[in-house]
Structure formats: structure tokens, C-alpha cells
Design an enzyme around this catalytic site. Sequence first.
Site, PDB file in Angstrom:
ATOM      1  N   SER A 248      -6.812 -11.084  -2.956  1.00 31.51           N
ATOM      2  CA  SER A 248      -5.750 -10.741  -2.009  1.00 31.51           C
ATOM      3  C   SER A 248      -6.331 -10.174  -0.729  1.00 31.51           C
ATOM      4  O   SER A 248      -7.404  -9.545  -0.729  1.00 31.51           O
ATOM      5  CB  SER A 248      -4.833  -9.701  -2.652  1.00 31.51           C
ATOM      6  OG  SER A 248      -3.984  -9.103  -1.688  1.00 31.51           O
TER       7      SER A 248
ATOM      8  N   TYR B 117      -4.204  -1.464  -5.858  1.00 34.15           N
ATOM      9  CA  TYR B 117      -4.240  -2.917  -6.071  1.00 34.15           C
ATOM     10  C   TYR B 117      -5.406  -3.546  -5.305  1.00 34.15           C
ATOM     11  O   TYR B 117      -6.174  -4.342  -5.857  1.00 34.15           O
ATOM     12  CB  TYR B 117      -2.915  -3.499  -5.599  1.00 34.15           C
ATOM     13  CG  TYR B 117      -2.794  -5.004  -5.644  1.00 34.15           C
ATOM     14  CD1 TYR B 117      -2.539  -5.662  -6.839  1.00 34.15           C
ATOM     15  CD2 TYR B 117      -2.903  -5.765  -4.481  1.00 34.15           C
ATOM     16  CE1 TYR B 117      -2.398  -7.045  -6.881  1.00 34.15           C
ATOM     17  CE2 TYR B 117      -2.757  -7.138  -4.508  1.00 34.15           C
ATOM     18  CZ  TYR B 117      -2.505  -7.772  -5.709  1.00 34.15           C
ATOM     19  OH  TYR B 117      -2.369  -9.139  -5.737  1.00 34.15           O
TER      20      TYR B 117
END
Lengths: 319, 319
Positions: free
Chosen positions: A118, A142
Site C-alpha cells: 500500500s 497499517y
Amino acid sequence: MHVLITGAAGMLGRKLSAAIARGGLPATRLTLADQLDPPAPAGIPVRKIVVPLTDRQAPQLLLADRPAVIFHLAAVVSAEAEAEFEKGYAVNLDATRALLDAIRRMSGYAPRLVFASSLAVFGPPFPDLVPDEFAPNPASSYGIQKLMAEALVNDHSRRGHLDGISLRLPTLCIRPGAANRAASGFFSAILREPLAGHPANLPVAESFRHYFASPRSAVDALLRAARLDTAALGQNRALVLPGLSATVHDLLEALRDRQGARALALISRNPDPAITAIVESWPGAYAATRARALGFTAETRASQLIDAYLEEDAPFLRR
Amino acid sequence: MHVLITGAAGMLGRKLSAAIARGGLPATRLTLADQLDPPAPAGIPVRKIVVPLTDRQAPQLLLADRPAVIFHLAAVVSAEAEAEFEKGYAVNLDATRALLDAIRRMSGYAPRLVFASSLAVFGPPFPDLVPDEFAPNPASSYGIQKLMAEALVNDHSRRGHLDGISLRLPTLCIRPGAANRAASGFFSAILREPLAGHPANLPVAESFRHYFASPRSAVDALLRAARLDTAALGQNRALVLPGLSATVHDLLEALRDRQGARALALISRNPDPAITAIVESWPGAYAATRARALGFTAETRASQLIDAYLEEDAPFLRR
């Protein structure tokens, strides 16, 4: 060719398995793994493994038939990883590591592994155009977990345990399905909902610029990564994917082009300071130089994000 | 102030505990942890905890008295981490993570944690002068593990579990003690051994440039990090430390200045292609802009590396 997908019940996993079944890879069989029952596409033999990736037995169940290509998509998403510290690390880091370690321990086996990373590995302050060499500095747990997993993919690849690639995905737009509560969810909602005649809210200014790719582009990138000559990657197996740098205004203009002013009228404008604060910490554009040179592509106009959605997810809405 | 040092029996740990005992920090007691019995400096109450950091009970033993400052130096060194995959991850990643997690679980406790990281987080290709913003891309499992541990320190700091700083240390020179077999060992040996009248071998060209700091500078940096206002660091708690960019020729000239031509005559020149290949992948200079602005310093002349050694480790050799 035997292909394994983790997170196969998720939005991207379902699109990927369908694309492979349609011939996107020369696959002879698919193993679909998820904690939820993943839908099986037609046209290819499918084995399902319904197990949480954090289960101690999961790696050996998934790898028993030595898949030649592994798409590792399973993840706890960003808001959840921020709210649940231990769960985020258990899934995004530990389960990934357990999978890589299980591969390492199998002799004579070094599969292609495509890891869905990501752009959350990057953090502010950002330049206007973020180059590939920009140093990751995640602003969320994350992002930290994705960065750590990328590091593991790099180390195992360098040592020859596997042949890995990590793809740093842009914000996917238009995501099909119901509106979710992710901070980035409104980007999809302000297009998807009016397309179906439903209202949507825009919580940020129209001038806000962000970086997008359609789910279809993301699937194309995953398939390309599975076939790529990894010698070209060198030691850094993480690629920033190409995307469309567009403002909210660009998205709305594309919506008007496709659906007329009536669609735009369905959008209310209630600024949300919390969402604005989050998304303003995201950059508007990435160079993605390496990935573009390797043939990765994405949409170049906002209207193409809408077209991809209408073609793949909502053909009944096409005019 | 209660101070904990992990890896307290190592070269840097011993120098650090001695410096703290001499007043380098306003410490009232020291806890020294290592798998080997660490020497206790005089002048301060010392508790020793002799336990491998990978022991399941280690974190709670180390943290029982809630040290206000933790220096986390314990590590498997780079050559060993490359040779022993699982051991490297167990110590450099898992034991670090267990320590951070144990801190996180203690309520009302957020100590200053100074983590000894390494410039091995960077990998080739390098510019001549590596800026702070250069993206880490480790070329070794050791570098991967240090990078992952830095990421954890950043995440725990951002979330307020602790107040961490990671210092990316230059190659320490002159290391006291016997010659070791690390690829970088010759930098210290070609100075330390002739200073004592012993022969040494130079395995690379004199033109080779590298980045050094004395062990004394490293200890000064650790002490400074313990007292630093971390608000100045922002979200990235990892600092490239200042060092001396010097060629082997510079080191040898400094040796000649201090000890005369007779010392130089003790150095044989047997090029080692393996060592040359390794060290040629290391850069010659880092900008260390952030750390310099925060007051961190290092030697600016090669002769100072020699002086620091003679003053701290071999006063009997001073002329």
C-alpha cells in the site's frame, strides 16, 4: 500452473480470481483461501480453503500443493489495524511472515509471490510529486505492517527462498458495493452512488487532489507482476504502481460527462474536518517511474474510472 | 533515574555503562542485561540480569522496576544474522518486539527507548553523499531486521507506548580488543594493531572511502539521545548519525602522524576480493543533516579516531 490467492473473498481477490479464470494467467487450477467462503469463478478447477490466515495450520494447508504463483492479498484494513493493534500485527505481519517462513522451509520450492502492499508505507511531509526513491515513513500501524512485510519479501527474495514482488496500490476507485466507513470511502461513493441514482456526501473541498486506480487496473497490475521478469527489479522488490492524479473536481466533471447534471445534484457537501485532516496528509501524485518503465499502467482520465466500474460492476447502469 | 542497558556486556554496552557511572546521565541506578555477565562499573548501584533476550521471561525481568531510560543494544551482528537466518530474526526482530510489546502492556509507563540501529538499513546503489531522505533498502538480513525494528519503534512512539529514538551508527573505529572477522574489521585492525607494534593486513585499496565514528562518539550519541527533546524528531524517530568520511589513506596518514613510518611498515597489503566486494557496496559519506542540527557530532579528522582509542582503550600506548 497452480495459483493461490489469499484474501480471495475480498473485493480484489474476487476480481482477480475471475480474471485468472478468464485466462489472465495460464493457470490450470486455483486455490482460493480466505476466512470467509470465497466465490469460485467458473471455467477453472477451484479448491477453497476457508481458514483464518492467522491459524497455525494455515501456511501448510495453503502450500501443500506447491502453488507456482501466490497472490497474498489477505489483510486487516487500515482503520481496523489502527483500532486493533494486536490484530493488525497478527494478520498483516505475523501471518505474512508465517507464510514466507513456511515457503522457506520447503526445499526445492521458490514460488512467485505477489504481495498487495500500500502507499500507506509513505507518510508526510510529502512533495507534490512523490518519487520512487522517497523514503517510507508510515503514519499508521497499517503502513508500518505493510512496510515490514515488504522488507520480509525483499529479504526472502534476496536469499532465494521465493521470488517476490510487492505492489503499493493506489486508492481504488470506484470500489463496488456498499459505502464503507474508510476515510477514503467517499472517493468511490461520490461516483458510485449518483451513478445508481442515490445521494452521496462530499466531505472535502473539490480542489483536493489524490491518486487513484480502478480495481480493474489493480487486477491487471497483479497479473503483470505474476509474469514479470524480476531480474529488472534488483534488490528492491517494492513497486509504487501508476495511478491517476486527479482532483475531486476532476471526478465530478467526469460524472457530469457520463451522467449529466442530475447526477451531480445528488451530491451534498457537508465538510468533515476529521476526514479532511486525514486525507490532507495524503499526497496527490506519485511518479511511479519504475513501474511505468516495466509496463504497469493505470487510468489517465477520471472518466475511465467510471467506465471501468460500469463495465465490470454495474453493466445494468450503462446508458 | 533508573537506566536499563541490554547488550550490556558488549563493547558499546560496557563503554556506555562506564560513561553513565561517570555522570553521563543523572542516573541513580543501572540495570545491566546480557546473556553474558556484564562488567559492573564502580560508582553507581548496579543490578545485573544475565539472560538471553530471547528468553520468554526476559522482558518482564528487565522491565520489572520500570526503568525511565532503556538503551537497547543487544543484537546478533551482521555476519551472524546472514549465516543464521532464524537466530537473526529471533534476536534482532522478535526479542526487540517482545520488549516493546511488554512496555506497551504496562499502564502509565512510556520510557525513553534508545535503539542502536545501523547504516546497514541502506543498500546500493548509493549516491556519493547519502542524504537523510535516502530510502532504506537493506542488502542483508541484519539490515532488514534493524529496519523492521526501527519501524516498530516509530509505531510504538507514535501511539504513545514509549518515546523512542533509533540511531543508525557509523562503522565504529577503532574497536578495542582482538581482531574480529567482520568484513569491516580491518578498518580498526590497521590502526589498532600497528599502534601496539603488531602487524596487520590491508585487504582493500588505499583509495577506499568509508564512514566512521569512534566508540566514544557513539556513546556520546547514545547519551544525547537519552536526553533529547523528541518533539524535534517528528514522526521519523530514526537518525543517521554524523561520522567522519575518510579514505584508508587518510587513516594511514593519521597513523604515520601519531606513530611514525615504523607503524606503517607493519601493514601488509594483500588485497582480498571478497572483502573488497563487500565494502565497495558501502557508501563513503552520509549527510546526517537532521542529527547534526540536533547537536550530534563525531570526529572530523582521522587522527581523532586514534586519539579516542589511545585515551579510552590503550592509555599505556600513548607517547
